[in-house]
Structure formats: C-alpha cells, structure tokens
Design a protein around this motif. Structure first.
Motif, PDB file in Angstrom:
ATOM      1  N   UNK A   1      33.223  35.531  26.906  1.00  0.00           N
ATOM      2  CA  UNK A   1      32.426  35.617  28.127  1.00  0.00           C
ATOM      3  C   UNK A   1      32.891  36.763  29.008  1.00  0.00           C
ATOM      4  N   UNK A   2      32.016  37.705  29.345  1.00  0.00           N
ATOM      5  CA  UNK A   2      32.436  38.793  30.237  1.00  0.00           C
ATOM      6  C   UNK A   2      32.553  38.293  31.664  1.00  0.00           C
ATOM      7  N   UNK A   3      33.519  38.806  32.370  1.00  0.00           N
ATOM      8  CA  UNK A   3      33.683  38.513  33.792  1.00  0.00           C
ATOM      9  C   UNK A   3      33.531  39.803  34.573  1.00  0.00           C
ATOM     10  N   UNK A   4      33.417  39.660  35.899  1.00  0.00           N
ATOM     11  CA  UNK A   4      33.317  40.846  36.759  1.00  0.00           C
ATOM     12  C   UNK A   4      34.524  41.736  36.572  1.00  0.00           C
ATOM     13  N   UNK A   5      35.683  41.125  36.524  1.00  0.00           N
ATOM     14  CA  UNK A   5      36.898  41.942  36.415  1.00  0.00           C
ATOM     15  C   UNK A   5      37.034  42.560  35.037  1.00  0.00           C
ATOM     16  N   UNK A   6      36.543  41.869  33.989  1.00  0.00           N
ATOM     17  CA  UNK A   6      36.574  42.473  32.664  1.00  0.00           C
ATOM     18  C   UNK A   6      35.711  43.727  32.636  1.00  0.00           C
ATOM     19  N   UNK A   7      34.553  43.661  33.316  1.00  0.00           N
ATOM     20  CA  UNK A   7      33.673  44.819  33.362  1.00  0.00           C
ATOM     21  C   UNK A   7      34.334  45.983  34.093  1.00  0.00           C
TER      22      UNK A   7
ATOM     23  N   UNK B   1      44.007  36.330  42.698  1.00  0.00           N
ATOM     24  CA  UNK B   1      44.387  37.291  41.647  1.00  0.00           C
ATOM     25  C   UNK B   1      43.300  37.364  40.575  1.00  0.00           C
ATOM     26  N   UNK B   2      42.749  36.194  40.203  1.00  0.00           N
ATOM     27  CA  UNK B   2      41.764  36.151  39.127  1.00  0.00           C
ATOM     28  C   UNK B   2      40.336  36.365  39.621  1.00  0.00           C
ATOM     29  N   UNK B   3      40.153  36.414  40.987  1.00  0.00           N
ATOM     30  CA  UNK B   3      38.812  36.576  41.542  1.00  0.00           C
ATOM     31  C   UNK B   3      37.863  35.476  41.055  1.00  0.00           C
ATOM     32  N   UNK B   4      38.314  34.228  41.201  1.00  0.00           N
ATOM     33  CA  UNK B   4      37.486  33.098  40.824  1.00  0.00           C
ATOM     34  C   UNK B   4      37.774  31.956  41.788  1.00  0.00           C
ATOM     35  N   UNK B   5      37.059  30.852  41.652  1.00  0.00           N
ATOM     36  CA  UNK B   5      37.332  29.694  42.493  1.00  0.00           C
ATOM     37  C   UNK B   5      38.464  28.871  41.891  1.00  0.00           C
ATOM     38  N   UNK B   6      39.051  27.989  42.714  1.00  0.00           N
ATOM     39  CA  UNK B   6      40.105  27.099  42.217  1.00  0.00           C
ATOM     40  C   UNK B   6      39.527  26.155  41.158  1.00  0.00           C
ATOM     41  N   UNK B   7      38.290  25.707  41.376  1.00  0.00           N
ATOM     42  CA  UNK B   7      37.663  24.799  40.404  1.00  0.00           C
ATOM     43  C   UNK B   7      37.554  25.443  39.028  1.00  0.00           C
ATOM     44  N   UNK B   8      37.295  26.757  38.984  1.00  0.00           N
ATOM     45  CA  UNK B   8      37.186  27.437  37.693  1.00  0.00           C
ATOM     46  C   UNK B   8      38.506  27.426  36.941  1.00  0.00           C
TER      47      UNK B   8
END
Length: 452
Positions: free
Chosen positions: A80-86, A57-64
């Motif tokens: 911090x901008x993320x891919x999904x924020x963009x 859902x968040x488009x990130x790793x579990x570690x993040x």
C-alpha cells in the motif's frame, strides 16, 4: 484486546515507509533499539506516552498504529502506498543524507541546543509537521554573541530559524523570556534556555523587510516609506501593553538616570561633557570632513543648539521625577534603541511589524522611542513629523487614558533634547554619522528654535 503481532508489523511497515532505521527511531524516541525490535516482532507494545510522537513521525493517526486488526491485510499492507512513501525521494535526499552530517557538525561546533530540543520546539509550533531534519549553518560572531542559521526540513514544510548563543551580556535573552508572554511583536520564540544562554527564534530575513532599507531608493525602501504608520501603530500597541503596568515594572526597572533628581543632573552633566569633547574636536579639525560619503559641513552656529538643549533639560527633566517616574504615571516599557534597523516589516499586505534588538529595553517615556525613530531617522522636520506623531498618539489613546496631547508633545521635545546627544556620543567613539547628527539638529531647530 490488541493483537501485538499485527501492531508490530504495522509499526515496522510505517518505519520503513519513512526510511528510518531501527537505531535512528530509537534515538528519536529515547528508547533502545532492542525496544523497537520487540515492538516489531510482536513481543511488546510501545508505551502510550510514545504513541503521539510515533504518529507525528509516521504522519498517521494513533488508531492506524494500534488498531490495524480492523482493516489489516499483510499482503496489501506491504504494497500500500502512503503519502510519505510517495515522497521517499525527498526524504532520502533531505533527511537521510543529512542526519550524520548534522550530528558531526553539532559535535564540532559544540554550541547551542541539541537537535532533539530544536525539533521539539518546532513540533510545539507545528504539531503536524511530521518527521523533520536539522541543518545548521556556521556560527557567526556578532557583538560577543554567536548566531547560527538553522533550517528545519520536512516533506511538506521548511522552517528557517536563528539560534542565538549569548556571551556575557545576556540582557536581551532575559527580556525576550519576559516579553514573549505579553506580545507577538517580536520574532516567534521556539525555545529559550536561560542556563545555556540560548534562544531559538524565527528567522525573519526572507519574509520581512528590515528597516535599514528605509532610506534606500529601491522597492523595499519605498514600501517602508509608504508604511511608516504601520511601524508607529505597532510601536503604540507595544507601549500600551506596558503602560503603567506595575507588574511589568517589577521585572524591568527604571534606568539609573531616572531613579532620583541627583541622577538626572549627573546624567545631564555627562551629556554636556560629551558635547564639550565633541566641540573641541570639531573646532580643532580632528573630525574628518567626509566619512563614508557623509559630509561634515554643519553651520557652526547650529552646534550651539546642543548647549541650548542642556539648559532645557536641566529646567524640565527633573520636574518629571515626582510627576511621572516616582508615581509611575504615563510611563511605559520602551524599546530603548528603536532605530529603523530594529524593525522588520512583513512583505505581505498586512505589513506586520516585528521588533528586534531588545538589549536596551527599560522603563521610560514613550517619546524616547519616537525621538530615536523619527527625529534621528525618518522625519526630523516638525512639519513632516507632526502628522506621524498625531497618528501614533491616536493609536496609543485607543488603549490609554488621561495622557493629554499637550503632555505628549512636551515629552517628545524633552526626548529630542536628550536623544540628540546620542549622535554626539557616536561621533566621539569614532562613528562619524554626520547625517544622523544633522537630523537631530533639524529636529531641535524646528521644534524649539523656529517655534520661538
């Protein structure tokens, strides 16, 4: 040990980055909104089974999600901008605005699979697709079934699906559930619910050319005509998969007419009855002279070919009972209604073929499919058909042994003699496809009459 407070702040930041309210995230995870609040306030941590879903859902790793303490600064994290924020504009437009509309639409039509089941099916095929939304079209009724177009929208991908909800006749659903384990020559299946009689499958319409176009003088028709071999190769591969496959034969039974010689003779008598009804209507002038720009102008003498075919079937068909059907020798599972409209050809250079319309799947001669495809549609004339038949046979023999070309052509002739009565039955039922009837006559004439 994990810092629950920092993990909670991280989850809250990631949730906000994809513009998800706590209530919607809770609904997607099948937990309470209070559980989400406890995570984000640092009181508890998500169950480990939920972490892979959260990462999608968040488009990130579990570690993040669970290990922010190693590189975590709350001030930096907030900005911090993320891919999904963009891509927030995309998500706001194609996700948030559609959520409530889709759910209301689902409640109104009351058909098919729920959104979670659909999304889970898509996640299995595209694990990295990320958060996505479901947009449904209006149900279309066809042949007693309901078909719904569905669009799965994600930030970087769009998937078009068809949801088919079956009425009484759900044989195709059962066939799809069986055949998907053997071949990829059907639309990709994302989910099947036998209890609800529903299948979720790939929508081929934009990426494939349907074989209905093969006789059209347009670009698609030209592509199909230039690639008949692709269709025949795919057909041969499909047949070879089930060739003498006793395990598959236990699930797909013989057609009733092939269960005994008595049934074969009964079947041939039915064909003769259909022909006599047709001939009576033809001679009494009850059939239209023109139907949908198709002229009914066949020479009367050529209609006698049908009676010739009846005699040929009575002599030759029963011989196959002991030689082939009872011994399960050189038979396979066939499509059963393989006209060009049941084939889709990819627009890409590989010309991948997909087969649809599997309601008539049964055990039989491989040439039954070929007679429908060639004799009634693509190439009825023997001179043009023989190279295509030879190519199919070559492809088949890459996987099949002990099936002589002589037996293959003999099977094809039997299939022509039987399949030509399909055109008569259509006419008796008010579908006056004189063009298909005349192609059947041409096939019989060139394979039987001219040969003698």
């Amino acid at each position: 040990m994990l810092d629950t407070k920092k993990v909670g702040i991280k989850i809250a930041a990631l949730r906000k980055s994809v513009l998800l309210p706590q209530e919607k995230l809770a609904e997607m995870l099948h937990v309470s909104p209070q559980a989400i609040s406890k995570w984000e306030n640092g009181h508890t941590l998500p169950e480990t089974t939920l972490l892979p879903v959260l990462s999608q859902i968040f488009q990130c790793t579990i570690d993040e999600i669970i290990m922010p303490a190693y590189s975590f600064d709350e001030i930096i994290e907030a900005d911090k901008p993320t891919i999904l924020e963009q891509q927030a504009e995309y998500i706001a437009k194609y996700v948030m605005k559609k959520m409530d509309i889709e759910n209301v639409s689902k409640e109104k039509n009351g058909l098919g699979l729920d959104n979670d089941t659909i999304i889970n099916g898509v996640y299995k095929a595209f694990p990295n697709i990320g958060y996505c939304s479901v947009t449904r079209g209006k149900p279309v009724k066809k042949d007693g079934n309901a078909i719904v177009s569905i669009i799965i929208s994600a930030p970087q991908k769009e998937v078009k699906l068809l949801e088919k909800i079956y009425g009484r006749n759900d044989k195709e659903l059962l066939v799809l559930n069986f055949i998907k384990e053997y071949t990829m020559a059907i639309p990709q299946i994302y989910h099947i619910d036998l209890k609800e009689k529903t299948v979720l499958m790939d929508d081929l319409s934009n990426r494939y050319i349907q074989g209905f176009d093969f006789d059209e003088m347009n670009e698609n028709g030209e592509i199909i005509r230039q690639n008949y071999n692709a269709i025949l190769s795919a057909t041969a591969k499909l047949h070879s998969i089930f060739w003498e496959n006793t395990e598959a034969f236990e699930k797909i039974r013989l057609d009733w007419r092939l269960e005994s010689k008595e049934n074969i003779f009964s079947h041939i008598s039915c064909l003769e009855k259909d022909y006599k009804e047709y001939r009576k209507n033809e001679e009494s002038g009850k059939l239209p002279k023109i139907w949908m720009n198709l002229e009914n102008n066949t020479e009367p003498g050529k209609l006698d070919y049908f009676q010739h075919a009846i005699q040929y079937l009575r002599e030759e068909y029963p011989k196959l009972m002991d030689e082939r059907f009872n011994s399960r020798k050189n038979i396979t599972i066939i499509h059963g209604d393989l006209h060009p409209g049941q084939t889709f050809m990819s627009k890409t250079n590989d010309r991948t073929i997909k087969f649809v319309g599997l309601q008539a799947v049964r055990i039989g001669l491989c040439t039954e499919d070929l007679a429908m495809l060639l004799a009634l549609h693509m190439e009825p004339d023997k001179k043009s058909a023989i190279p295509l038949l030879a190519y199919y046979y070559q492809c088949l023999c890459e996987h099949v042994m002990d099936y002589s070309y002589e037996d293959f052509i003999k099977d094809y002739k039997i299939s022509i003699a039987e399949t030509m009565f399909f055109t008569i039955k259509l006419i008796n039922n008010g579908i006056y496809d004189f063009n298909m009837r005349d192609k059947a006559i041409k096939a019989y004439e060139t394979f039987f009459i001219e040969e003698n």
